[in-house]
Scaffold this motif. Sequence first.
Motif, PDB file in Angstrom:
ATOM      1  N   LEU A  66      50.253  42.385  35.091  1.00  0.00           N
ATOM      2  CA  LEU A  66      49.094  41.582  34.721  1.00  0.00           C
ATOM      3  C   LEU A  66      48.223  41.278  35.938  1.00  0.00           C
ATOM      4  CD1 LEU A  66      47.811  40.229  32.272  1.00  0.00           C
ATOM      5  CD2 LEU A  66      49.259  38.245  32.694  1.00  0.00           C
ATOM      6  N   LEU A  67      48.847  40.875  37.039  1.00  0.00           N
ATOM      7  CA  LEU A  67      48.066  40.568  38.236  1.00  0.00           C
ATOM      8  C   LEU A  67      47.465  41.815  38.868  1.00  0.00           C
ATOM      9  CD1 LEU A  67      49.877  37.674  40.114  1.00  0.00           C
ATOM     10  CD2 LEU A  67      47.948  37.596  38.516  1.00  0.00           C
ATOM     11  N   TRP A  68      48.155  42.948  38.760  1.00  0.00           N
ATOM     12  CA  TRP A  68      47.613  44.175  39.323  1.00  0.00           C
ATOM     13  C   TRP A  68      46.268  44.516  38.680  1.00  0.00           C
ATOM     14  CZ3 TRP A  68      47.635  49.314  36.972  1.00  0.00           C
ATOM     15  CH2 TRP A  68      47.040  50.266  37.801  1.00  0.00           C
ATOM     16  N   LYS A  69      46.100  44.163  37.432  1.00  0.00           N
ATOM     17  CA  LYS A  69      44.858  44.478  36.730  1.00  0.00           C
ATOM     18  C   LYS A  69      43.646  43.758  37.331  1.00  0.00           C
ATOM     19  CE  LYS A  69      46.931  47.229  34.099  1.00  0.00           C
ATOM     20  NZ  LYS A  69      46.732  48.659  34.270  1.00  0.00           N
ATOM     21  N   LEU A  70      43.873  42.735  38.140  1.00  0.00           N
ATOM     22  CA  LEU A  70      42.775  42.005  38.771  1.00  0.00           C
ATOM     23  C   LEU A  70      42.323  42.636  40.090  1.00  0.00           C
ATOM     24  CD1 LEU A  70      44.055  38.313  38.421  1.00  0.00           C
ATOM     25  CD2 LEU A  70      42.796  39.673  36.747  1.00  0.00           C
ATOM     26  N   GLU A  71      43.175  43.437  40.686  1.00  0.00           N
ATOM     27  CA  GLU A  71      42.925  43.952  42.033  1.00  0.00           C
ATOM     28  C   GLU A  71      41.635  44.755  42.128  1.00  0.00           C
ATOM     29  OE1 GLU A  71      46.128  45.988  43.988  1.00  0.00           O
ATOM     30  OE2 GLU A  71      47.555  44.421  43.465  1.00  0.00           O
ATOM     31  N   GLY A  72      40.864  44.429  43.165  1.00  0.00           N
ATOM     32  CA  GLY A  72      39.669  45.205  43.491  1.00  0.00           C
ATOM     33  C   GLY A  72      38.454  44.942  42.630  1.00  0.00           C
ATOM     34  N   LEU A  73      38.511  43.974  41.744  1.00  0.00           N
ATOM     35  CA  LEU A  73      37.383  43.705  40.855  1.00  0.00           C
ATOM     36  C   LEU A  73      36.574  42.498  41.332  1.00  0.00           C
ATOM     37  CD1 LEU A  73      38.981  44.214  37.331  1.00  0.00           C
ATOM     38  CD2 LEU A  73      37.567  45.820  38.630  1.00  0.00           C
ATOM     39  N   SER A  74      35.305  42.498  40.989  1.00  0.00           N
ATOM     40  CA  SER A  74      34.423  41.375  41.302  1.00  0.00           C
ATOM     41  C   SER A  74      34.725  40.202  40.370  1.00  0.00           C
ATOM     42  CB  SER A  74      32.969  41.800  41.128  1.00  0.00           C
ATOM     43  OG  SER A  74      32.700  42.027  39.749  1.00  0.00           O
ATOM     44  N   GLU A  75      34.245  39.028  40.745  1.00  0.00           N
ATOM     45  CA  GLU A  75      34.397  37.844  39.876  1.00  0.00           C
ATOM     46  C   GLU A  75      33.737  38.113  38.522  1.00  0.00           C
ATOM     47  OE1 GLU A  75      35.968  34.812  40.121  1.00  0.00           O
ATOM     48  OE2 GLU A  75      36.864  35.376  42.037  1.00  0.00           O
ATOM     49  N   TYR A  76      32.617  38.831  38.541  1.00  0.00           N
ATOM     50  CA  TYR A  76      31.935  39.177  37.289  1.00  0.00           C
ATOM     51  C   TYR A  76      32.843  40.026  36.389  1.00  0.00           C
ATOM     52  CZ  TYR A  76      28.902  41.713  34.081  1.00  0.00           C
ATOM     53  OH  TYR A  76      28.371  42.278  32.949  1.00  0.00           O
ATOM     54  N   ASP A  77      33.394  41.100  36.945  1.00  0.00           N
ATOM     55  CA  ASP A  77      34.229  41.975  36.125  1.00  0.00           C
ATOM     56  C   ASP A  77      35.491  41.276  35.640  1.00  0.00           C
ATOM     57  OD1 ASP A  77      32.629  44.237  35.955  1.00  0.00           O
ATOM     58  OD2 ASP A  77      33.400  45.071  37.830  1.00  0.00           O
ATOM     59  N   LEU A  78      36.021  40.342  36.412  1.00  0.00           N
ATOM     60  CA  LEU A  78      37.217  39.610  35.989  1.00  0.00           C
ATOM     61  C   LEU A  78      36.949  38.722  34.774  1.00  0.00           C
ATOM     62  CD1 LEU A  78      38.620  38.401  39.410  1.00  0.00           C
ATOM     63  CD2 LEU A  78      39.525  40.221  37.957  1.00  0.00           C
ATOM     64  N   ARG A  79      35.727  38.257  34.651  1.00  0.00           N
ATOM     65  CA  ARG A  79      35.362  37.294  33.609  1.00  0.00           C
ATOM     66  C   ARG A  79      34.629  37.925  32.423  1.00  0.00           C
ATOM     67  NH1 ARG A  79      35.219  32.209  36.184  1.00  0.00           N
ATOM     68  NH2 ARG A  79      35.782  32.451  38.359  1.00  0.00           N
ATOM     69  N   ARG A  80      34.204  39.171  32.593  1.00  0.00           N
ATOM     70  CA  ARG A  80      33.363  39.828  31.607  1.00  0.00           C
ATOM     71  C   ARG A  80      34.093  39.991  30.281  1.00  0.00           C
ATOM     72  NH1 ARG A  80      30.739  45.683  32.362  1.00  0.00           N
ATOM     73  NH2 ARG A  80      32.767  46.045  33.294  1.00  0.00           N
ATOM     74  N   PRO A  81      33.537  39.460  29.175  1.00  0.00           N
ATOM     75  CA  PRO A  81      34.168  39.646  27.860  1.00  0.00           C
ATOM     76  C   PRO A  81      33.948  41.073  27.388  1.00  0.00           C
ATOM     77  CG  PRO A  81      32.108  38.434  27.621  1.00  0.00           C
ATOM     78  CD  PRO A  81      32.312  38.655  29.103  1.00  0.00           C
ATOM     79  N   LEU A  82      35.045  41.759  27.051  1.00  0.00           N
ATOM     80  CA  LEU A  82      34.936  43.169  26.690  1.00  0.00           C
ATOM     81  C   LEU A  82      35.408  43.491  25.275  1.00  0.00           C
ATOM     82  CD1 LEU A  82      35.817  44.569  30.173  1.00  0.00           C
ATOM     83  CD2 LEU A  82      33.701  44.969  28.931  1.00  0.00           C
ATOM     84  N   THR A  83      35.675  42.477  24.495  1.00  0.00           N
ATOM     85  CA  THR A  83      35.985  42.658  23.077  1.00  0.00           C
ATOM     86  C   THR A  83      35.156  41.649  22.294  1.00  0.00           C
ATOM     87  OG1 THR A  83      37.759  41.028  22.944  1.00  0.00           O
ATOM     88  CG2 THR A  83      38.388  43.265  23.653  1.00  0.00           C
TER      89      THR A  83
END
Length: 196
Positions: free
Chosen positions: A21-38
């Motif tokens: 789960l935490l690996w999925k956060l690596e290397g992403l911007s604050e925007y991409d971490l928060r972006r609703p995708l569904t």
Amino acid sequence: MTGSEMKAGFRLYLQDARDALLWKLEGLSEYDLRRPLTPTGTNLLGLVKHVALVEAGYFGETFGRPFESPLPGHEDDAEPNADMWATRDESRELIVDFYRRVWAHSDATIEELALDVVGRVPWWPADRNEVTLHRILLHVIAETHRHAGHADIVRELIDGAAGARKGNGNLGFGDQSERQEHYRRLQRVAEGARDR
């Protein structure tokens, strides 16, 4: 198998899901971490926050060992679904640190209590809210892996990164071109099934 051996196996599977789960956060911007995708607003940082809150509750309140700090998203005046997204003030660092502190608290509960110790899940119906540590371990492992799978899909939608963990895509594709060809093949199969 002894209780401690069973606990070690459960902890291995739980930690594997936490790490994924935490690996999925690596290397992403604050925007991409928060972006609703569904359509329901699923986002990566919200998934981590949710899983942290779930774990804190099940290994905390259930066994009379409440987590020491306030749980963001569980305040009396919290917005609906506040546990599923990060506010402007809840940074990646804050939520990841919170989750790691929850791990330590949960791991202490797992270590200190026997698998057959009975607790009570306050938010479950009264006719089934008495549970053992064993059952809660299974429940939280399943819940964490479920949300790690959601995170895998959301991360793939952001930048194409997929797989169980860094360095282990476990998808059976050699490279990006093979993945794209596989996608095109599945699209053709789906289109061929359209008239059935």
